[in-house]
Write a protein that holds these residues in place. Structure first.
Motif, PDB file in Angstrom:
ATOM      1  N   TRP A  62      14.799 -26.791  50.335  1.00  0.00           N
ATOM      2  CA  TRP A  62      15.158 -27.532  49.128  1.00  0.00           C
ATOM      3  C   TRP A  62      13.904 -28.175  48.583  1.00  0.00           C
ATOM      4  CZ3 TRP A  62      14.374 -32.786  49.559  1.00  0.00           C
ATOM      5  CH2 TRP A  62      14.395 -33.315  50.842  1.00  0.00           C
ATOM      6  N   THR A  63      13.913 -28.412  47.290  1.00  0.00           N
ATOM      7  CA  THR A  63      12.728 -28.940  46.619  1.00  0.00           C
ATOM      8  C   THR A  63      13.114 -30.125  45.741  1.00  0.00           C
ATOM      9  OG1 THR A  63      12.951 -27.522  44.675  1.00  0.00           O
ATOM     10  CG2 THR A  63      11.688 -26.638  46.516  1.00  0.00           C
ATOM     11  N   ILE A  64      12.173 -30.989  45.526  1.00  0.00           N
ATOM     12  CA  ILE A  64      12.294 -32.047  44.526  1.00  0.00           C
ATOM     13  C   ILE A  64      11.061 -31.954  43.654  1.00  0.00           C
ATOM     14  CG2 ILE A  64      12.362 -34.526  44.089  1.00  0.00           C
ATOM     15  CD1 ILE A  64      13.682 -34.853  46.832  1.00  0.00           C
ATOM     16  N   ARG A  65      11.273 -31.893  42.347  1.00  0.00           N
ATOM     17  CA  ARG A  65      10.152 -31.805  41.418  1.00  0.00           C
ATOM     18  C   ARG A  65      10.259 -32.948  40.413  1.00  0.00           C
ATOM     19  NH1 ARG A  65       9.428 -26.081  39.164  1.00  0.00           N
ATOM     20  NH2 ARG A  65      11.636 -26.368  39.363  1.00  0.00           N
ATOM     21  N   ILE A  66       9.177 -33.681  40.245  1.00  0.00           N
ATOM     22  CA  ILE A  66       9.105 -34.763  39.258  1.00  0.00           C
ATOM     23  C   ILE A  66       7.933 -34.451  38.353  1.00  0.00           C
ATOM     24  CG2 ILE A  66       8.748 -37.233  38.928  1.00  0.00           C
ATOM     25  CD1 ILE A  66       9.829 -37.565  41.820  1.00  0.00           C
ATOM     26  N   ASN A  67       8.175 -34.419  37.057  1.00  0.00           N
ATOM     27  CA  ASN A  67       7.082 -34.091  36.154  1.00  0.00           C
ATOM     28  C   ASN A  67       7.188 -34.841  34.838  1.00  0.00           C
ATOM     29  OD1 ASN A  67       9.275 -32.000  35.904  1.00  0.00           O
ATOM     30  ND2 ASN A  67       8.128 -31.574  34.050  1.00  0.00           N
ATOM     31  N   GLY A  68       6.054 -34.950  34.186  1.00  0.00           N
ATOM     32  CA  GLY A  68       5.972 -35.507  32.842  1.00  0.00           C
ATOM     33  C   GLY A  68       5.230 -34.518  31.968  1.00  0.00           C
ATOM     34  N   ASN A  69       5.856 -34.084  30.897  1.00  0.00           N
ATOM     35  CA  ASN A  69       5.249 -33.109  29.990  1.00  0.00           C
ATOM     36  C   ASN A  69       5.085 -33.717  28.607  1.00  0.00           C
ATOM     37  OD1 ASN A  69       5.180 -30.979  31.871  1.00  0.00           O
ATOM     38  ND2 ASN A  69       7.313 -30.530  31.472  1.00  0.00           N
ATOM     39  N   LEU A  70       3.954 -33.477  28.005  1.00  0.00           N
ATOM     40  CA  LEU A  70       3.703 -33.888  26.641  1.00  0.00           C
ATOM     41  C   LEU A  70       3.953 -32.671  25.748  1.00  0.00           C
ATOM     42  CD1 LEU A  70       2.826 -36.401  25.148  1.00  0.00           C
ATOM     43  CD2 LEU A  70       0.476 -35.603  25.316  1.00  0.00           C
ATOM     44  N   GLU A  71       4.821 -32.829  24.752  1.00  0.00           N
ATOM     45  CA  GLU A  71       5.215 -31.724  23.882  1.00  0.00           C
ATOM     46  C   GLU A  71       4.882 -32.065  22.438  1.00  0.00           C
ATOM     47  OE1 GLU A  71       9.405 -31.484  24.515  1.00  0.00           O
ATOM     48  OE2 GLU A  71       9.183 -30.888  26.611  1.00  0.00           O
ATOM     49  N   TYR A  72       4.496 -31.056  21.674  1.00  0.00           N
ATOM     50  CA  TYR A  72       4.292 -31.212  20.238  1.00  0.00           C
ATOM     51  C   TYR A  72       5.248 -30.256  19.547  1.00  0.00           C
ATOM     52  CZ  TYR A  72       2.133 -32.107  15.787  1.00  0.00           C
ATOM     53  OH  TYR A  72       1.921 -32.495  14.489  1.00  0.00           O
ATOM     54  N   GLU A  73       6.215 -30.774  18.801  1.00  0.00           N
ATOM     55  CA  GLU A  73       7.255 -29.951  18.194  1.00  0.00           C
ATOM     56  C   GLU A  73       6.857 -29.445  16.808  1.00  0.00           C
ATOM     57  OE1 GLU A  73      10.531 -32.707  18.323  1.00  0.00           O
ATOM     58  OE2 GLU A  73      11.176 -31.906  20.259  1.00  0.00           O
ATOM     59  N   PHE A  74       7.023 -28.143  16.609  1.00  0.00           N
ATOM     60  CA  PHE A  74       6.808 -27.509  15.314  1.00  0.00           C
ATOM     61  C   PHE A  74       8.165 -27.093  14.766  1.00  0.00           C
ATOM     62  CE2 PHE A  74       3.034 -26.628  17.816  1.00  0.00           C
ATOM     63  CZ  PHE A  74       2.015 -26.945  16.931  1.00  0.00           C
ATOM     64  N   VAL A  75       8.555 -27.593  13.610  1.00  0.00           N
ATOM     65  CA  VAL A  75       9.803 -27.180  12.982  1.00  0.00           C
ATOM     66  C   VAL A  75       9.565 -25.812  12.357  1.00  0.00           C
ATOM     67  CG1 VAL A  75      11.526 -27.716  11.230  1.00  0.00           C
ATOM     68  CG2 VAL A  75      10.476 -29.565  12.547  1.00  0.00           C
ATOM     69  N   VAL A  76      10.395 -24.830  12.718  1.00  0.00           N
ATOM     70  CA  VAL A  76      10.184 -23.463  12.238  1.00  0.00           C
ATOM     71  C   VAL A  76      11.297 -22.972  11.327  1.00  0.00           C
ATOM     72  CG1 VAL A  76       8.692 -22.779  14.141  1.00  0.00           C
ATOM     73  CG2 VAL A  76      11.166 -22.487  14.352  1.00  0.00           C
ATOM     74  N   SER A  77      12.336 -23.806  11.084  1.00  0.00           N
ATOM     75  CA  SER A  77      13.376 -23.416  10.136  1.00  0.00           C
ATOM     76  C   SER A  77      14.024 -24.667   9.555  1.00  0.00           C
ATOM     77  CB  SER A  77      14.440 -22.538  10.807  1.00  0.00           C
ATOM     78  OG  SER A  77      15.421 -23.332  11.430  1.00  0.00           O
ATOM     79  N   ASP A  78      14.657 -24.498   8.409  1.00  0.00           N
ATOM     80  CA  ASP A  78      15.343 -25.633   7.790  1.00  0.00           C
ATOM     81  C   ASP A  78      16.644 -25.979   8.509  1.00  0.00           C
ATOM     82  OD1 ASP A  78      16.769 -23.422   7.039  1.00  0.00           O
ATOM     83  OD2 ASP A  78      16.744 -23.854   4.900  1.00  0.00           O
ATOM     84  N   LYS A  79      17.030 -25.197   9.509  1.00  0.00           N
ATOM     85  CA  LYS A  79      18.225 -25.472  10.307  1.00  0.00           C
ATOM     86  C   LYS A  79      17.915 -26.370  11.502  1.00  0.00           C
ATOM     87  CE  LYS A  79      20.922 -21.696   8.793  1.00  0.00           C
ATOM     88  NZ  LYS A  79      21.213 -22.150   7.482  1.00  0.00           N
ATOM     89  N   GLY A  80      16.659 -26.767  11.657  1.00  0.00           N
ATOM     90  CA  GLY A  80      16.294 -27.683  12.731  1.00  0.00           C
ATOM     91  C   GLY A  80      15.804 -27.024  14.000  1.00  0.00           C
ATOM     92  N   ILE A  81      15.478 -25.735  13.952  1.00  0.00           N
ATOM     93  CA  ILE A  81      14.937 -25.066  15.136  1.00  0.00           C
ATOM     94  C   ILE A  81      13.481 -25.473  15.297  1.00  0.00           C
ATOM     95  CG2 ILE A  81      14.377 -22.846  16.186  1.00  0.00           C
ATOM     96  CD1 ILE A  81      16.779 -21.678  14.683  1.00  0.00           C
ATOM     97  N   LEU A  88       9.901 -25.206  17.847  1.00  0.00           N
ATOM     98  CA  LEU A  88       9.142 -24.644  18.957  1.00  0.00           C
ATOM     99  C   LEU A  88       8.239 -25.739  19.479  1.00  0.00           C
ATOM    100  CD1 LEU A  88       8.075 -21.205  17.471  1.00  0.00           C
ATOM    101  CD2 LEU A  88       9.971 -21.680  19.011  1.00  0.00           C
ATOM    102  N   PHE A  89       7.981 -25.739  20.791  1.00  0.00           N
ATOM    103  CA  PHE A  89       7.090 -26.756  21.328  1.00  0.00           C
ATOM    104  C   PHE A  89       6.245 -26.207  22.473  1.00  0.00           C
ATOM    105  CE2 PHE A  89      11.233 -27.206  23.335  1.00  0.00           C
ATOM    106  CZ  PHE A  89      10.952 -27.289  24.690  1.00  0.00           C
ATOM    107  N   PRO A  90       4.921 -26.292  22.335  1.00  0.00           N
ATOM    108  CA  PRO A  90       4.069 -26.055  23.487  1.00  0.00           C
ATOM    109  C   PRO A  90       4.090 -27.326  24.336  1.00  0.00           C
ATOM    110  CG  PRO A  90       2.724 -26.539  21.596  1.00  0.00           C
ATOM    111  CD  PRO A  90       4.154 -26.510  21.121  1.00  0.00           C
ATOM    112  N   LEU A  91       3.867 -27.192  25.636  1.00  0.00           N
ATOM    113  CA  LEU A  91       3.869 -28.373  26.485  1.00  0.00           C
ATOM    114  C   LEU A  91       2.789 -28.267  27.547  1.00  0.00           C
ATOM    115  CD1 LEU A  91       5.332 -27.818  29.509  1.00  0.00           C
ATOM    116  CD2 LEU A  91       7.320 -27.627  28.042  1.00  0.00           C
ATOM    117  N   ALA A  92       2.335 -29.414  27.972  1.00  0.00           N
ATOM    118  CA  ALA A  92       1.405 -29.522  29.092  1.00  0.00           C
ATOM    119  C   ALA A  92       1.780 -30.784  29.839  1.00  0.00           C
ATOM    120  CB  ALA A  92      -0.040 -29.603  28.605  1.00  0.00           C
TER     121      ALA A  92
END
Length: 141
Positions: free
Chosen positions: A57-76, A78-82
């Motif tokens: 069994w595993t336990i994973r704790i992480n913090g990711n910084l994401e930058y969101e790009f809006v790609v449609s007027d419907k609210g979709i 995309l986000f790269p993360l590190a």
């Protein structure tokens, strides 16, 4: 005003080690209200898996910084993360040998995903001693 904070649930699959993981996350939107598209995501997951000789069994704790790009007027979006992750693994036993072992590892997450309203799907590559690959779906309340 501080960042808006939302919470949610997540589940997915990882490889090397192969496991099914599930847990929760916090999304800090509009991080410190300075950059609209900058999101800090913290997550904690528990994973379970086995091989021919080992249950673990595993336990994973992480913090990711994401930058969101809006790609449609419907609210979709995309986000790269590190991010940075801490990974705790417990190998239960490998009969007939006594392999009861615990390891704690540190590594870097790199990846990206797609978010539509409250649903998200992300793919993460682990650098260092994290799982090589994880595919995770999430729902934010």
């Amino acid at each position: 005003k501080a960042a808006d904070i939302d919470f949610g649930v997540r589940a997915g699959l990882s490889s090397d080690p192969e496991d099914f993981h599930f847990g929760g996350h916090l999304l800090m939107n509009e991080l410190f209200n300075q950059v609209h598209a900058l999101v800090l995501e913290t997550a904690a997951t528990v994973g379970v898996g086995d091989t021919d000789l080992v249950d673990y069994w595993t336990i994973r704790i992480n913090g990711n910084l994401e930058y969101e790009f809006v790609v449609s007027d419907k609210g979709i979006m995309l986000f790269p993360l590190a991010g940075l992750g801490i990974y705790f693994v417990n190998f239960d036993s490998c009969e007939p040998f006594d392999c009861d072992t615990t390891e704690t590892e540190l590594g870097l997450n790199l990846g990206g995903g797609i978010r539509y309203r409250k649903l998200a799907l992300e793919m993460v590559l682990g650098l260092g001693d994290l799982p090589d690959f994880a595919l995770t779906g999430s729902f934010t309340f």
